[in-house]
Design an enzyme around this catalytic site. Structure first.
Site, PDB file in Angstrom:
ATOM      1  N   SER A  40       0.805  -1.232   0.000  1.00 46.83           N
ATOM      2  CA  SER A  40       0.000   0.000   0.000  1.00 46.83           C
ATOM      3  C   SER A  40       0.832   1.273   0.000  1.00 46.83           C
ATOM      4  CB  SER A  40      -0.915   0.023   1.217  1.00 46.83           C
ATOM      5  OG  SER A  40      -0.160  -0.095   2.412  1.00 46.83           O
ATOM      6  N   ASP A 333      -3.569   8.128   7.647  1.00 43.98           N
ATOM      7  CA  ASP A 333      -4.588   7.278   8.274  1.00 43.98           C
ATOM      8  C   ASP A 333      -3.905   6.395   9.314  1.00 43.98           C
ATOM      9  OD1 ASP A 333      -3.384   5.176   6.932  1.00 43.98           O
ATOM     10  OD2 ASP A 333      -5.053   4.788   5.564  1.00 43.98           O
ATOM     11  N   HIS A 336      -0.735   4.719   7.395  1.00 45.91           N
ATOM     12  CA  HIS A 336       0.020   5.267   6.262  1.00 45.91           C
ATOM     13  C   HIS A 336       0.442   6.720   6.456  1.00 45.91           C
ATOM     14  CE1 HIS A 336      -2.421   1.928   4.627  1.00 45.91           C
ATOM     15  NE2 HIS A 336      -1.267   1.631   4.066  1.00 45.91           N
TER      16      HIS A 336
END
Ligand SMILES: *[C@@H]1O[C@H](CO)[C@@H](O)[C@H](O)[C@H]1NC(C)=O
Length: 368
Positions: A40, A333, A336
């Site tokens: 990610s 978040d 991340h």
């Protein structure tokens, strides 16, 4: 007089070139192509095209992308650009190459000589990593297989010599391993065995990419995962104390020398292979220790910008509050970094000194 005219013409030409560059907003490309693999931290939307991925493995809804040029969610786990975009920009591209799964047969063929992004949020070095947490993901095995398919197309359309030449000058950017470590931390058995198998798997993928034509690798090591908002909350819930979740940071810290040794070994084994290894643990620790410098100013080092509850670790979506000054937050978040942090990371990978990138940085890698 003639001389003067010539000078004016020359000056005008220089200005034109400058204006053209400025209009493009970037430098000339330093490499023909960039190929991106991993999780990610560098996914630019591959997971949007997987049917079986749960919300935790997606970032294609608000408020992801709120600071992206379009202000729209794209699948990037960021408020804006991620580290793959930023590194690509330093290399003279407008942003990361597109998500492989966003392309069709025709557009893959027009894009493949400039690079592709195969990364998938939730994925890792292990074939099963991510499944229990986010559902369907594209493991490294499959990312490398997709690249192998692309190389076949390149051979067909451009021939083996031109393809090999292009691939040997391109950057292979990889950011993975965090999800494997994260999952392992919930069922620890033998740390040494786990770390050894992680690095062995990494080596196999790098070898596979080498045999497909890759020569220049930019690798990001595993960051201090225990300091993310989600892991600070984990510590608070488990131990009732504030701070980073140390067991995860210890694993991450121990993985770096193993990774560094493996890369060095590989460079000896594989003729023409070169690499730049970014030490993500040291990079992030440096920012934690120096939140205010002439180049950046972070005032919130613990809580997520998008999220609610302790450390804003609830998860990011349209209904939770959003912080005002995104550039002053380290975390976007629960898991991340913000675009601001990705910019620093990419800048360091690109031009950093040996405290952070070894044995050379990506700019030096492009010049080999
Ligand atoms: C948004 O996240 C919050 C916190 O996790 C959750 O309670 C809420 O149901 C979510 N809303 C949507 C629309 O997913």
């Amino acid at each position: 007089m003639a001389n003067q005219t010539a000078s004016y013409v020359l000056l005008a030409l220089c200005l034109l070139v400058l204006v053209a560059r400025h209009a493009e907003g970037r430098q000339p490309r330093l490499v023909p192509a960039i190929f991106v693999f991993g999780d990610s931290t560098v996914d630019v939307g591959n997971n949007n095209f997987l049917g079986g991925t749960r919300k935790e493995g997606r970032a294609n809804f608000p408020q992801y992308g709120v600071d992206f040029p379009t202000s729209k969610p794209t699948g990037r786990f960021s408020n804006g650009f991620n580290t793959a975009d930023r590194l690509a920009q330093f290399l003279g591209f407008p942003l990361s190459p597109p998500a492989y799964l966003s392309l069709n047969r025709r557009t893959v063929r027009s894009q493949m000589f400039k690079g592709l992004n195969f990364a998938s949020a939730g994925s890792g070095l292990g074939d099963h990593t991510g499944r229990s947490v986010v559902g369907e993901v594209i493991p490294m095995t499959q990312q490398v297989e997709s690249f192998a398919t692309v190389v076949k197309h390149m051979y067909q359309s451009s021939g083996s010599r031109r393809t090999a030449s292009l691939l040997s000058k391109s950057i292979f950017f990889i950011s993975t391993g965090s999800n494997d470590m994260f999952e392992y931390s919930f069922s620890r058995s033998n740390d040494r065995k786990f770390l050894a198998s992680l690095v062995a798997a990494y080596k196999d993928y790098l070898k596979a990419l080498y045999h497909l034509g890759a020569r220049k690798f930019s690798i990001v090591s595993i960051p201090p995962l225990g300091c993310t908002p989600s892991q600070r909350l984990r510590r608070l819930e488990q131990m009732g104390t504030q701070g980073c979740f140390d067991p995860l940071n210890d694993l991450s810290l121990r993985s770096y020398p193993l990774l560094a040794a493996m890369m060095e070994e590989l460079a000896h084994e594989l003729p023409g292979m070169a690499y730049s290894l970014g030490d993500a643990f040291t990079m992030v620790s440096f920012v934690f220790a120096n939140p205010q410098t002439p180049d950046w100013s972070f005032t919130e080092l613990e809580a997520a910008c998008c999220g609610e509850g302790p450390f804003g670790a609830s998860g990011c979506n349209q209904t939770v509050p959003l912080c005002g000054n995104r550039d002053s937050y380290l975390f976007w978040d629960a898991n991340h970094p913000t675009q601001a942090v990705s910019t620093i990371a990419a800048e360091t990978l690109f031009a950093g000194n040996p405290t952070f990138v070894n044995p050379i940085n990506v700019l030096q890698l492009t010049k080999l």
